[in-house]
Design an enzyme around this catalytic site. Structure first.
Site, PDB file in Angstrom:
ATOM      1  N   GLU A 216      73.489  -6.376 -78.624  1.00 56.84           N
ATOM      2  CA  GLU A 216      72.767  -6.303 -77.354  1.00 56.84           C
ATOM      3  C   GLU A 216      71.272  -6.164 -77.591  1.00 56.84           C
ATOM      4  O   GLU A 216      70.456  -6.796 -76.910  1.00 56.84           O
ATOM      5  CB  GLU A 216      73.293  -5.136 -76.504  1.00 56.84           C
TER       6      GLU A 216
ATOM      7  N   HIS B  18      68.704 -13.763 -71.837  1.00 62.24           N
ATOM      8  CA  HIS B  18      69.452 -12.825 -72.676  1.00 62.24           C
ATOM      9  C   HIS B  18      70.807 -13.415 -73.050  1.00 62.24           C
ATOM     10  O   HIS B  18      71.224 -13.367 -74.219  1.00 62.24           O
ATOM     11  CB  HIS B  18      69.626 -11.502 -71.928  1.00 62.24           C
ATOM     12  N   GLU B  19      71.502 -13.991 -72.084  1.00 60.30           N
ATOM     13  CA  GLU B  19      72.812 -14.571 -72.358  1.00 60.30           C
ATOM     14  C   GLU B  19      72.698 -15.774 -73.282  1.00 60.30           C
ATOM     15  O   GLU B  19      73.544 -15.985 -74.163  1.00 60.30           O
ATOM     16  CB  GLU B  19      73.509 -14.951 -71.055  1.00 60.30           C
TER      17      GLU B  19
ATOM     18  N   HIS C 265      72.504 -14.650 -76.784  1.00 54.99           N
ATOM     19  CA  HIS C 265      73.834 -14.417 -77.348  1.00 54.99           C
ATOM     20  C   HIS C 265      74.435 -15.718 -77.874  1.00 54.99           C
ATOM     21  O   HIS C 265      75.035 -15.753 -78.948  1.00 54.99           O
ATOM     22  CB  HIS C 265      74.768 -13.834 -76.279  1.00 54.99           C
TER      23      HIS C 265
END
Length: 310
Positions: free
Chosen positions: A204, A135-136, A139
Site C-alpha cells: 500500500e 493508486h490502483e 498496484h
C-alpha cells in the site's frame, strides 16, 4: 527498492514457516499432498481472481461511450492515467455500493481491471478520484496481484498442513508430540496471516508513492484517503463484511475504514500514509501540479445533475 526487499524477505519468511511446519509434522507425503491442493486452489484463483472478485461485488463493466456523464468522465480519466503511465488500458468496472472505495485486480498489466464504487465517484471530487485510480494503476504496474497470489499460495499451504495436524496428531517418532502438534496447528496459520498482512501493508505504501507519481497530485490522494476513511466508517460494505479475505484489495479497509500499523491490520494507518504523501507533495514541482491541473480540465464533464464532478 526497500519495500521490494522487504516483500522478498517476508515471502522468504512465509516459505520458511511452510518448510518448518512440514518438518515438525514429519509427514513428507502429507506435506506434499497439502501443498499440491493449496497450490491448485491458488493457481485457479490466479487465473480467475479478477472474475471471482468482480462477480462477488456485482461489478458492472463500463465502456468509454457510457451514456452517464459521471461514468464516462471516470473512464476517460482512467484511460488517460494509464496512457500516461505507459500501461495497457485496464477494464473498468463500477460497483453499486455507497461506501467510497476502489480496488485493482488481474494477474498482470495486460489482464488488469480497476473498479470503483458509486460512492467513491459521488463523494470525492474529480481530482481525488483521479488520484485514487492512479493508486490502483500503481498496484497494476507493480504487479501486486501476482505478489499477493504467491503469498496466498504459501499461506494456504501452511494452513492446510496445520489443519492436517489435527487429524494425524503427533507421536513420539515425530519431532513434536501431540501437544506440540496442536500448538503448531493453532500458531502456524496465525504466523502466516501476520506475514501476509505485513506484505499487504508494504504494498500500500508503494502504491501510494506510485499513485502520486502517476497522477502528479499527491495532495489529492492524501485528501482522498482521509475522506474515504471518514465515509467508510459510517457506510458499511456488506459484501466485504461477508468476505473479509478480500479486504486487503481495497485502497482503505472496507470492513471498518480504520487502519492501524499493528500486526493485525491489512492497511497502514491512514495518518501515516497521508504524512508520507504530504512529504512527496512538498517535493513536487509547480510545473507538475500545473500539468495535472491541465489534464483534469482537458475533458469536461457536463450534464450531471448532482455531485462533486458537475
Amino acid at each position: 527498492m526497500r519495500n521490494h526487499l522487504r516483500t522478498f524477505m517476508l515471502l522468504a519468511a512465509l516459505t520458511a514457516v511452510f518448510v518448518g511446519v512440514g518438518y515438525m509434522i514429519g509427514g513428507v507425503a502429507g506435506m506434499a499432498v497439502a501443498f499440491v491442493l493449496a497450490a491448485g486452489m491458488n493457481l485457479f484463483s490466479y487465473w480467475n481472481a479478477d472474475k471471482i472478485v468482480l462477480r462477488m461485488y456485482g461489478a458492472e463493466p463500463v465502456e468509454a461511450d457510457d451514456g452517464r456523464p459521471l461514468i464516462r468522465g471516470f473512464i476517460t480519466d482512467v484511460y488517460e492515467l494509464a496512457d500516461g503511465a505507459d500501461l495497457p488500458r485496464p477494464k473498468v468496472y463500477v460497483i453499486a455500493n455507497d461506501q467510497p472505495n476502489a480496488f485493482a485486480t488481474g494477474r498482470d498489466p495486460e489482464h488488469a481491471a480497476v473498479a470503483a464504487t458509486i460512492g467513491l465517484l459521488q463523494m470525492l471530487d474529480r481530482r481525488e478520484v483521479r488520484a485514487v485510480m492512479a493508486h490502483e494503476l500503481a498496484h497494476v504496474r507493480n504487479r501486486d496481484t501476482l505478489t499477493m497470489t504467491v503469498t496466498a499460495t504459501i499461506a494456504g499451504a501452511i494452513s492446510a498442513l496445520a489443519n492436517m495436524a489435527f487429524f494425524f496428531g503427533g507421536d513420539r517418532d515425530r519431532p513434536m508430540g501431540m501437544i506440540g502438534t496442536v500448538a503448531l496447528a493453532i500458531l502456524a496459520p496465525i504466523a502466516a496471516a501476520l506475514v501476509q498482512m505485513a506484505i499487504s501493508r508494504s504494498r500500500e505504501y508503494e502504491a501510494d508513492r506510485g499513485g502520486a507519481e502517476i497522477s502528479g497530485d499527491a495532495q489529492a490522494l492524501a485528501a482522498a484517503l482521509q475522506k474515504i476513511e471518514a465515509y467508510a466508517r459510517g457506510v458499511p460494505n456488506h459484501t466485504a463484511e461477508r468476505n473479509p479475505a478480500t479486504s486487503h484489495m481495497f485502497i482503505i479497509n472496507p470492513l471498518s475504514g480504520q487502519g492501524a500499523d499493528n500486526l493485525f491490520s491489512t492497511h497502514p494507518a491512514t495518518q501515516n500514509r497521508v504524512a508520507a504523501l504530504m512529504e512527496i507533495a512538498a517535493g513536487v514541482s509547480p510545473a507538475s501540479s500545473r500539468r495535472a491541473s491541465r489534464r483534469m480540465t482537458a475533458v469536461p464533464i457536463t450534464g450531471r445533475p448532482r455531485g462533486p464532478w458537475g
